[in-house]
Design a protein around this motif. Structure first.
Motif, PDB file in Angstrom:
ATOM      1  N   LEU A   4       0.867  -1.161   0.000  1.00 39.14           N
ATOM      2  CA  LEU A   4       0.000   0.000   0.000  1.00 39.14           C
ATOM      3  C   LEU A   4       0.909   1.216   0.000  1.00 39.14           C
ATOM      4  CD1 LEU A   4      -2.626  -1.005   2.736  1.00 39.14           C
ATOM      5  CD2 LEU A   4      -2.804  -1.321   0.272  1.00 39.14           C
ATOM      6  N   GLU A   6       1.110   5.243  -0.139  1.00 39.48           N
ATOM      7  CA  GLU A   6       0.414   6.523  -0.039  1.00 39.48           C
ATOM      8  C   GLU A   6       1.197   7.620  -0.751  1.00 39.48           C
ATOM      9  OE1 GLU A   6      -0.118   4.666   4.215  1.00 39.48           O
ATOM     10  OE2 GLU A   6       1.501   4.904   2.753  1.00 39.48           O
ATOM     11  N   SER A  21      -3.652   9.799  -1.926  1.00 42.61           N
ATOM     12  CA  SER A  21      -3.939   8.600  -2.701  1.00 42.61           C
ATOM     13  C   SER A  21      -3.218   7.420  -2.081  1.00 42.61           C
ATOM     14  CB  SER A  21      -3.474   8.763  -4.155  1.00 42.61           C
ATOM     15  OG  SER A  21      -4.112   9.837  -4.793  1.00 42.61           O
ATOM     16  N   CYS A  22      -3.782   6.246  -2.257  1.00 39.22           N
ATOM     17  CA  CYS A  22      -3.153   5.021  -1.777  1.00 39.22           C
ATOM     18  C   CYS A  22      -3.352   3.957  -2.834  1.00 39.22           C
ATOM     19  CB  CYS A  22      -3.764   4.588  -0.454  1.00 39.22           C
ATOM     20  SG  CYS A  22      -3.241   2.948   0.115  1.00 39.22           S
ATOM     21  N   TRP A  36      -8.449   5.065   6.190  1.00 33.79           N
ATOM     22  CA  TRP A  36      -7.400   6.057   6.443  1.00 33.79           C
ATOM     23  C   TRP A  36      -7.341   6.297   7.947  1.00 33.79           C
ATOM     24  CZ3 TRP A  36      -3.917   7.807   3.018  1.00 33.79           C
ATOM     25  CH2 TRP A  36      -4.209   7.695   1.651  1.00 33.79           C
ATOM     26  N   THR A  78      -7.119   1.839  -6.056  1.00 33.13           N
ATOM     27  CA  THR A  78      -6.663   3.039  -5.359  1.00 33.13           C
ATOM     28  C   THR A  78      -7.793   3.599  -4.498  1.00 33.13           C
ATOM     29  OG1 THR A  78      -5.108   3.553  -7.144  1.00 33.13           O
ATOM     30  CG2 THR A  78      -5.697   5.346  -5.656  1.00 33.13           C
ATOM     31  N   TYR A  95      -2.026   7.218   7.313  1.00 34.30           N
ATOM     32  CA  TYR A  95      -1.790   5.856   6.882  1.00 34.30           C
ATOM     33  C   TYR A  95      -3.017   5.304   6.165  1.00 34.30           C
ATOM     34  CZ  TYR A  95       2.096   5.917  10.201  1.00 34.30           C
ATOM     35  OH  TYR A  95       3.252   6.221  10.888  1.00 34.30           O
ATOM     36  N   CYS A  96      -2.748   4.572   5.109  1.00 35.53           N
ATOM     37  CA  CYS A  96      -3.765   3.822   4.394  1.00 35.53           C
ATOM     38  C   CYS A  96      -3.738   2.387   4.918  1.00 35.53           C
ATOM     39  CB  CYS A  96      -3.420   3.871   2.911  1.00 35.53           C
ATOM     40  SG  CYS A  96      -4.301   2.735   1.858  1.00 35.53           S
ATOM     41  N   GLY A 116       0.067   0.941   4.874  1.00 33.94           N
ATOM     42  CA  GLY A 116       1.081   1.646   4.109  1.00 33.94           C
ATOM     43  C   GLY A 116       2.136   2.230   5.024  1.00 33.94           C
ATOM     44  N   THR A 119       2.158   8.955   5.013  1.00 34.93           N
ATOM     45  CA  THR A 119       2.542  10.194   4.339  1.00 34.93           C
ATOM     46  C   THR A 119       2.264  11.362   5.285  1.00 34.93           C
ATOM     47  OG1 THR A 119       2.285  11.507   2.308  1.00 34.93           O
ATOM     48  CG2 THR A 119       0.290  10.499   3.194  1.00 34.93           C
TER      49      THR A 119
END
Length: 125
Positions: A4, A6, A21-22, A36, A78, A95-96, A116, A119
């Motif tokens: 995953l 991000e 986006s992820c 998220w 996505t 985080y995703c 993920g 970000t």
């Protein structure tokens, strides 16, 4: 191998917008709820928003309701998080996460299997 990834974080002023986006790989995306979460320094990871595997059911934390919008594109594997009216309180690593759908929307950290790397979102005052 599940990944995953991000993207879309950055520095923005109060009141500004960002779109996270992820992109997922290595999983059957349409079988998974997507979420998220965010974690600010010194705080626990907290739920922000989640979307069911077909994109029908959505859920938001009260703190972001009306400002953030989650969506997903199963063809592109996505998930997105549109963040508007950003406030310094939104500053965190975002985080995703992916969790196998169980029929009710997943909203808790332990319910998600894949994560993920995060970000950074920084909102300046």
């Amino acid at each position: 191998q599940v990944q995953l990834v991000e993207s879309g974080g950055g520095l923005v002023q109060t009141g500004g917008s960002l779109r996270l986006s992820c992109a997922a790989s290595g999983i059957t995306f349409s079988y998974h709820d997507m979420g998220w979460f965010r974690q600010a320094p010194g705080k626990e990871r907290e739920f922000v928003s989640s979307v069911s595997r077909r994109g029908v059911n959505l859920h938001y934390a009260d703190s972001v309701k009306g400002r953030f919008t989650i969506s997903r594109d199963n063809d592109k594997m996505t998930v997105y998080l549109q963040m508007n009216s950003l406030d310094p309180e939104d500053t965190a690593v975002y985080y995703c996460a992916a969790g196998l759908s169980v029929g009710r929307l997943l909203i808790r950290v332990p319910e998600y299997t894949y994560w993920g790397q995060g970000t950074q979102v920084t909102v300046s005052s």
